[in-house]
Motif scaffolding. Structure first.
Motif, mmCIF file in Angstrom:
data_model
loop_
_atom_site.group_PDB
_atom_site.id
_atom_site.type_symbol
_atom_site.label_atom_id
_atom_site.label_comp_id
_atom_site.label_asym_id
_atom_site.label_seq_id
_atom_site.Cartn_x
_atom_site.Cartn_y
_atom_site.Cartn_z
ATOM 1 N N UNK A 363 67.908 19.905 72.048
ATOM 2 C CA UNK A 363 67.501 19.187 70.830
ATOM 3 C C UNK A 363 68.675 19.141 69.856
ATOM 4 N N UNK A 364 69.352 20.303 69.740
ATOM 5 C CA UNK A 364 70.461 20.403 68.788
ATOM 6 C C UNK A 364 71.586 19.430 69.164
ATOM 7 N N UNK A 365 71.842 19.301 70.467
ATOM 8 C CA UNK A 365 72.942 18.441 70.923
ATOM 9 C C UNK A 365 72.751 17.004 70.447
ATOM 10 N N UNK A 366 71.482 16.589 70.343
ATOM 11 C CA UNK A 366 71.224 15.180 70.023
ATOM 12 C C UNK A 366 70.850 14.977 68.558
ATOM 13 N N UNK A 367 70.894 16.048 67.763
ATOM 14 C CA UNK A 367 70.356 15.949 66.400
ATOM 15 C C UNK A 367 71.059 14.886 65.557
ATOM 16 N N UNK A 371 67.159 9.866 66.872
ATOM 17 C CA UNK A 371 66.144 10.033 65.833
ATOM 18 C C UNK A 371 65.009 10.946 66.294
ATOM 19 N N UNK A 372 64.676 10.868 67.582
ATOM 20 C CA UNK A 372 63.578 11.678 68.116
ATOM 21 C C UNK A 372 63.899 13.164 67.975
ATOM 22 N N UNK A 373 65.135 13.542 68.331
ATOM 23 C CA UNK A 373 65.535 14.951 68.214
ATOM 24 C C UNK A 373 65.534 15.372 66.755
ATOM 25 N N UNK A 374 66.036 14.479 65.915
ATOM 26 C CA UNK A 374 66.090 14.807 64.497
ATOM 27 C C UNK A 374 64.670 15.047 63.960
ATOM 28 N N UNK A 375 63.764 14.149 64.346
ATOM 29 C CA UNK A 375 62.371 14.305 63.893
ATOM 30 C C UNK A 375 61.772 15.611 64.401
ATOM 31 N N UNK A 398 79.382 20.716 67.231
ATOM 32 C CA UNK A 398 80.181 19.772 66.430
ATOM 33 C C UNK A 398 79.829 19.858 64.942
ATOM 34 N N UNK A 399 80.756 19.374 64.137
ATOM 35 C CA UNK A 399 80.529 19.361 62.678
ATOM 36 C C UNK A 399 79.396 18.411 62.315
ATOM 37 N N UNK A 400 79.258 17.352 63.114
ATOM 38 C CA UNK A 400 78.181 16.384 62.840
ATOM 39 C C UNK A 400 76.820 17.066 63.032
ATOM 40 N N UNK A 401 76.719 17.840 64.107
ATOM 41 C CA UNK A 401 75.460 18.563 64.348
ATOM 42 C C UNK A 401 75.200 19.535 63.202
ATOM 43 N N UNK A 402 76.250 20.257 62.803
ATOM 44 C CA UNK A 402 76.088 21.241 61.737
ATOM 45 C C UNK A 402 75.618 20.568 60.451
#
Ligand code: C2E
Ligand code: MG
Ligand code: MG
Length: 443
Positions: A363-367, A371-375, A398-402
């Protein structure tokens, strides 16, 4: 009950089955039809019987025998091999395709729900098929079907598998690994790495303080180097070596954590995470063992977090929930590892109460991109907050995930972005370096 008949089901027993298989193999040697053997082994029978009670457990076995009998064609023979396993002798060799259709039917028919003792039960079974050919006697042929059923179980159960010669090699390699592993435990070849969990509040890109470290076991193998848990823990689960490994990990991790807490008042509340497998949760005496390790090391219970997956709980839910409750009562924290499920079930997972939820790395990898993972993560964080459960994002790379996780309000993060797992001395150095920078561990 006459000799050769299983008293509980009235079916031929293992010895009678062997005799019948031998006769069929001998017959094939004289030019008769080639037989095949199918072993059918119920999945997770132990937990099922425990939750049903002994009388209903017997009723279940009777119902399963009845369903299997309904799939049997006339010349074939159904027998009881051991408590949770049956065997079929397919006398006239079915073409592999027919045998496979039969195996499909067996797995399918056992999947249908049964009403046992007033409860609806959906048993699951694995089947293993072996055709007379390479094996020259009954013991060999049944053994090949057993290897095939073991393969079906390793692949997750609720399926069939057919014997192939390569399975002998797989079984031999597994036995060799198990022996080596037992020696490794005695020789002190296991080692721990630790990976920090950091608070992610604060300015973007700035690594937060270390709240906890997760202990991860490795095997220092003379030829293969550092072996990861995925390559030896499954075998250790099967052979039972996991009990000794788990006891060692717990003691070692607690001792290290206590020494870090004592080295620096800034780390007095540093906590340590220890993973528990399904079998370890089922180990009698686990709670007493945890209590004794805490006493021996002086580690405060609240600074030990035991990590369990939902899969490990569902193995034997009733027992697991009781054990986790008893562990929590000693003051240690429970974390639900690799959580990717429905947020609403959080903390009510089979009524297991947890203190921490670790969000699955997938889930974190796609956050940041899906959008589904984020939700899904947003929902987990919200429900967790409402229920007073701490959230840890796992596998942050990644920084984007963080940035996305911080935005979603996740409490802590763990992953390669902040550092790979390191040996105890490596983590000591990281902790020291942080303190030199004036960081504090927040409780
Ligand atoms: P886990 O408890 O979910 O541990 C996290 C795993 O993710 C670790 O793998 C860790 O090295 C890895 N990881 C951490 N950050 C990242 C990242 O950013 N990206 C990626 N791709 N991976 C990351 P490891 O050490 O191989 O452990 C695998 C699993 O083995 C653990 O998953 C845990 O379930 C089990 N395990 C490890 N040590 C023990 C132990 O002492 N006892 C038991 N019963 N199980 C253990
Ligand atoms: Mg874990
Ligand atoms: Mg995990």
């Amino acid at each position: 009950m006459p000799d050769g008949i299983d008293a509980q089901t009235g079916l031929p027993d293992a010895r009678a089955f062997r005799t019948a298989v031998q006769a069929a193999v001998d017959g094939a040697g004289r030019g008769g039809p080639r037989p095949a053997v199918m072993v059918v082994d119920l999945d997770r029978l132990g937990p099922l019987r425990l939750s049903l009670g002994p009388a209903a457990g017997d009723e279940l076995l009777g119902a399963v025998a009845g369903r299997l009998a309904a799939t049997v064609r006339r010349p074939d023979l159904l027998a009881r091999l051991r408590p949770g396993a049956f065997a079929l002798l397919l006398r006239e060799t079915p073409s592999p395709r027919e045998a496979i259709r039969h195996a499909d039917e067996v797995v399918d028919v056992l999947r249908r729900p049964l009403v046992i003792g007033g409860a609806v039960v959906a048993p699951r079974a694995s089947a293993g098929l072996a055709f007379a050919g390479s094996a020259t006697d009954a013991v060999g042929l049944i053994g090949e079907a057993e290897l095939a059923v073991a393969r079906a179980k390793v692949d997750g159960g609720d399926r069939w598998s057919a014997f192939e010669p390569a399975l002998h090699a797989v079984a031999a390699a597994r036995d060799g690994l198990a022996r080596e592993l037992d020696q490794a435990i005695d020789a002190g070849a296991l080692t721990l790495e630790f990976q920090p969990e950091r608070r992610i509040a604060g300015a973007l890109g700035q690594a937060g303080t270390i709240r906890s470290v997760e202990a991860l076991v490795r095997w220092r193998h003379p030829a293969r180097g550092l072996v990861r848990p995925a390559d030896f823990l499954p075998v250790a689960e099967q052979t039972g070596s996991i009990d000794r490994i788990g006891a060692w990990v717990l003691r070692e991790a607690a001792a290290h954590a206590r020494s870090w807490q004592l080295t620096d008042p800034g780390y007095a509340r540093l906590s340590v995470g220890v993973n528990l497998s399904a079998r370890e949760i089922g180990r009698p005496g686990l709670v007493a063992e945890v209590v004794s390790v805490l006493a021996a090391t002086g580690l405060a219970p609240a600074t030990l977090t035991l990590e369990v997956t939902i899969a490990a709980i569902t193995h034997d839910p009733r027992h697991a929930v009781a054990t986790l409750a008893a562990l929590r009562a000693t003051g240690v924290r429970i974390a639900l590892d690799d959580f990717a499920g429905d947020a609403n079930t959080l903390g009510t997972e089979r009524r297991a109460t947890v203190d921490v939820v670790k969000i699955d790395p997938n889930l974190v990898a796609a956050v940041a991109s899906d959008r589904g993972s984020e939700r899904a993560i947003r929902a987990i964080v919200q429900v967790a907050r409402d229920r007073g459960i701490e959230t840890v994002a796992e596998g942050v790379e990644t920084r984007e995930q963080l940035a996305a996780l911080r935005e979603l309000g996740c409490d802590l993060a763990q992953g390669y972005l902040f550092g790979k797992p390191l040996g105890a001395s490596g983590i000591s150095a990281v902790l020291r370096a942080e303190r030199r920078r004036g960081d504090r561990v927040s409780a």
